[in-house]
Structures are given as structure tokens and as C-alpha cells.
Write a protein that holds these residues in place. Structure first.
Motif, PDB file in Angstrom:
ATOM      1  N   ASP A  62       0.849  -1.185   0.000  1.00 47.39           N
ATOM      2  CA  ASP A  62       0.000   0.000   0.000  1.00 47.39           C
ATOM      3  C   ASP A  62       0.886   1.236   0.000  1.00 47.39           C
ATOM      4  N   PHE A  63       0.652   2.145  -0.944  1.00 49.84           N
ATOM      5  CA  PHE A  63       1.495   3.342  -1.096  1.00 49.84           C
ATOM      6  C   PHE A  63       0.784   4.609  -0.632  1.00 49.84           C
ATOM      7  N   ASN A  64      -0.056   4.527   0.352  1.00 47.06           N
ATOM      8  CA  ASN A  64      -0.819   5.683   0.808  1.00 47.06           C
ATOM      9  C   ASN A  64      -0.100   6.489   1.879  1.00 47.06           C
ATOM     10  N   ASP A  65       1.206   6.450   1.951  1.00 48.02           N
ATOM     11  CA  ASP A  65       1.965   7.202   2.933  1.00 48.02           C
ATOM     12  C   ASP A  65       2.115   8.644   2.453  1.00 48.02           C
ATOM     13  N   ALA A  66       1.403   9.560   3.099  1.00 49.54           N
ATOM     14  CA  ALA A  66       1.386  10.956   2.649  1.00 49.54           C
ATOM     15  C   ALA A  66       2.674  11.701   2.974  1.00 49.54           C
ATOM     16  N   MET A  68       5.648  10.974   2.187  1.00 48.38           N
ATOM     17  CA  MET A  68       6.675  10.720   1.185  1.00 48.38           C
ATOM     18  C   MET A  68       6.607  11.738   0.060  1.00 48.38           C
ATOM     19  N   GLY A  69       7.751  12.137  -0.459  1.00 49.93           N
ATOM     20  CA  GLY A  69       7.786  13.007  -1.632  1.00 49.93           C
ATOM     21  C   GLY A  69       7.508  12.210  -2.885  1.00 49.93           C
ATOM     22  N   SER A  70       7.192  12.891  -3.982  1.00 47.31           N
ATOM     23  CA  SER A  70       6.828  12.180  -5.205  1.00 47.31           C
ATOM     24  C   SER A  70       8.001  11.394  -5.785  1.00 47.31           C
ATOM     25  N   ALA A  71       9.222  11.923  -5.690  1.00 50.83           N
ATOM     26  CA  ALA A  71      10.385  11.195  -6.211  1.00 50.83           C
ATOM     27  C   ALA A  71      10.641   9.936  -5.388  1.00 50.83           C
ATOM     28  N   ASP A  72      10.491  10.053  -4.069  1.00 51.07           N
ATOM     29  CA  ASP A  72      10.666   8.884  -3.208  1.00 51.07           C
ATOM     30  C   ASP A  72       9.594   7.836  -3.478  1.00 51.07           C
ATOM     31  N   LEU A  73       8.372   8.300  -3.712  1.00 50.14           N
ATOM     32  CA  LEU A  73       7.275   7.378  -3.996  1.00 50.14           C
ATOM     33  C   LEU A  73       7.536   6.619  -5.296  1.00 50.14           C
ATOM     34  N   LEU A  74       7.968   7.319  -6.330  1.00 48.26           N
ATOM     35  CA  LEU A  74       8.250   6.655  -7.608  1.00 48.26           C
ATOM     36  C   LEU A  74       9.361   5.628  -7.466  1.00 48.26           C
ATOM     37  N   LEU A  75      10.380   5.957  -6.690  1.00 44.00           N
ATOM     38  CA  LEU A  75      11.475   5.017  -6.453  1.00 44.00           C
ATOM     39  C   LEU A  75      10.986   3.788  -5.696  1.00 44.00           C
ATOM     40  N   VAL A  77       7.851   2.612  -5.529  1.00 38.53           N
ATOM     41  CA  VAL A  77       6.951   1.828  -6.386  1.00 38.53           C
ATOM     42  C   VAL A  77       7.764   1.042  -7.415  1.00 38.53           C
ATOM     43  N   SER A  78       8.785   1.662  -7.996  1.00 38.50           N
ATOM     44  CA  SER A  78       9.641   0.973  -8.970  1.00 38.50           C
ATOM     45  C   SER A  78      10.312  -0.239  -8.349  1.00 38.50           C
ATOM     46  N   LYS A  79      10.866  -0.077  -7.159  1.00 30.06           N
ATOM     47  CA  LYS A  79      11.517  -1.202  -6.472  1.00 30.06           C
ATOM     48  C   LYS A  79      10.510  -2.295  -6.155  1.00 30.06           C
ATOM     49  N   TYR A  88       7.474 -13.509  -8.427  1.00 31.31           N
ATOM     50  CA  TYR A  88       6.280 -14.253  -8.831  1.00 31.31           C
ATOM     51  C   TYR A  88       6.113 -14.466 -10.332  1.00 31.31           C
ATOM     52  N   GLU A  89       7.033 -14.007 -11.143  1.00 31.08           N
ATOM     53  CA  GLU A  89       6.972 -14.279 -12.588  1.00 31.08           C
ATOM     54  C   GLU A  89       8.352 -14.705 -13.059  1.00 31.08           C
ATOM     55  N   PRO A  90       8.653 -16.003 -12.968  1.00 32.16           N
ATOM     56  CA  PRO A  90      10.006 -16.486 -13.291  1.00 32.16           C
ATOM     57  C   PRO A  90      10.378 -16.392 -14.767  1.00 32.16           C
ATOM     58  N   ARG A  91       9.405 -16.184 -15.657  1.00 39.63           N
ATOM     59  CA  ARG A  91       9.718 -16.082 -17.084  1.00 39.63           C
ATOM     60  C   ARG A  91      10.308 -14.734 -17.453  1.00 39.63           C
ATOM     61  N   VAL A  92      10.215 -13.760 -16.550  1.00 40.82           N
ATOM     62  CA  VAL A  92      10.637 -12.393 -16.850  1.00 40.82           C
ATOM     63  C   VAL A  92      11.837 -12.010 -15.992  1.00 40.82           C
ATOM     64  N   LYS A  93      12.881 -11.494 -16.646  1.00 45.53           N
ATOM     65  CA  LYS A  93      14.017 -10.904 -15.943  1.00 45.53           C
ATOM     66  C   LYS A  93      13.940  -9.400 -16.164  1.00 45.53           C
ATOM     67  N   VAL A  94      13.656  -8.660 -15.098  1.00 45.85           N
ATOM     68  CA  VAL A  94      13.515  -7.209 -15.206  1.00 45.85           C
ATOM     69  C   VAL A  94      14.903  -6.591 -15.254  1.00 45.85           C
ATOM     70  N   VAL A  95      15.197  -5.885 -16.333  1.00 47.34           N
ATOM     71  CA  VAL A  95      16.476  -5.195 -16.499  1.00 47.34           C
ATOM     72  C   VAL A  95      16.391  -3.805 -15.884  1.00 47.34           C
ATOM     73  N   ALA A  96      15.279  -3.100 -16.138  1.00 43.12           N
ATOM     74  CA  ALA A  96      15.119  -1.742 -15.610  1.00 43.12           C
ATOM     75  C   ALA A  96      13.643  -1.396 -15.502  1.00 43.12           C
ATOM     76  N   VAL A  97      13.330  -0.516 -14.542  1.00 40.74           N
ATOM     77  CA  VAL A  97      11.991   0.031 -14.381  1.00 40.74           C
ATOM     78  C   VAL A  97      12.130   1.545 -14.438  1.00 40.74           C
ATOM     79  N   HIS A  98      11.446   2.169 -15.397  1.00 40.43           N
ATOM     80  CA  HIS A  98      11.530   3.625 -15.577  1.00 40.43           C
ATOM     81  C   HIS A  98      10.169   4.246 -15.338  1.00 40.43           C
ATOM     82  N   SER A  99      10.147   5.324 -14.569  1.00 37.82           N
ATOM     83  CA  SER A  99       8.933   6.103 -14.401  1.00 37.82           C
ATOM     84  C   SER A  99       8.754   6.957 -15.654  1.00 37.82           C
TER      85      SER A  99
END
Length: 142
Positions: A62-66, A68-75, A77-79, A88-99
Motif C-alpha cells: 500500500d502506497f498511501n503514505d502521505a 513521502m515526496g513524489s520522487a521517493d514514492l516513484l522510487l 513503487v519501482s523497487k 512471482y513471474e520467473p519467465r521475466v528478468k527485469v532489467v530496468a523500471v523507468h517512471s
């Protein structure tokens, strides 16, 4: 029929109107695999952590922590997206997550995943778009 890697869920493979696997082209099989992975990612990312008794780590927190700044929230959520997919999805290797901010949807969180997915015995680089809608917190995988 024995389970083959990446051919969709049991119920998807039991569809009586589906063409036999051997009559579909390599491109059709690859597209079906990517589509099955996207559907599964949507299930994972629309689950909420702690709501499954059998798998308490499944889903996003749950990301309802008020405080937090928006940059921290995006980081955060990305993590969290990366950790959920890795677990939970072994077929996928995540290389990068970009906002990816979208001016037409200012209240939604938009992300682009750069992934490696095994398709037809080779690892293909695939980009997957995610949109987490503000009001209902539903995650769409595009």
C-alpha cells in the motif's frame, strides 16, 4: 497434454476452439507467450501484499503514505514492482523500471519495464508499459 513452459494457464490451454499448437506460426506462438506473461503480470500487480493467506508477499504494498515526496514514492513503487515480478513471474528478468510521467494522466503512475523474456529458445528484450490508476489503484499492463 503435459505442461510446456509459457503456453498459458491450464484453462487457456483447454479452450476447445483453439488451433492446435503445431499449426500456429512461430510469431503467433511468441505473441501468445508475451500476452500470457502480460496477463499474469496484471494479476500479480493488482494483488495487494498481505491479502493472500497462502502467499503473503504477493502483490504490491500500500502506497498511501502521505509523508513521502513524489520522487521517493516513484522510487519505492519501482523497487516494489521489480521485487514482485522477480518473485512471482520467473519467465521475466527485469532489467530496468523507468517512471514515465504522462501529462494526459497526471494522477496515474506510468512505468516502462525493460525485460528479458525467453521466446522460442532465445531471450528477447521486451518493453512492457504499466499504468497504475489513481482512483481505483488498478494496474493495467499494456
Amino acid at each position: 497434454m503435459p505442461r510446456s513452459r509459457g503456453q498459458g494457464s491450464l484453462f487457456e490451454r483447454l479452450v476447445p476452439d483453439a488451433l492446435p499448437r503445431r499449426t500456429r506460426s512461430r510469431q503467433d506462438l511468441a505473441a501468445e507467450r508475451i500476452h500470457a506473461i502480460k496477463r499474469h503480470l496484471e494479476h500479480i500487480l493488482n494483488s495487494r501484499r498481505g491479502c493472500s493467506m497462502s502467499s503473503p508477499g504477493l502483490g504490491l504494498q500500500d502506497f498511501n503514505d502521505a509523508s513521502m515526496g513524489s520522487a521517493d514514492l516513484l522510487l519505492l513503487v519501482s523497487k516494489n514492482i521489480r521485487a514482485s515480478i522477480t518473485a512471482y513471474e520467473p519467465r521475466v528478468k527485469v532489467v530496468a523500471v523507468h517512471s514515465r510521467p504522462d501529462s494526459s494522466q497526471p494522477l496515474s503512475l506510468n512505468f516502462r519495464l525493460e525485460c528479458l523474456v525467453p521466446v522460442l529458445n532465445t531471450e528477447e528484450q521486451v518493453e512492457i508499459e504499466l499504468v497504475i490508476h489513481h482512483q481505483d489503484r488498478y494496474t493495467r499492463v499494456l
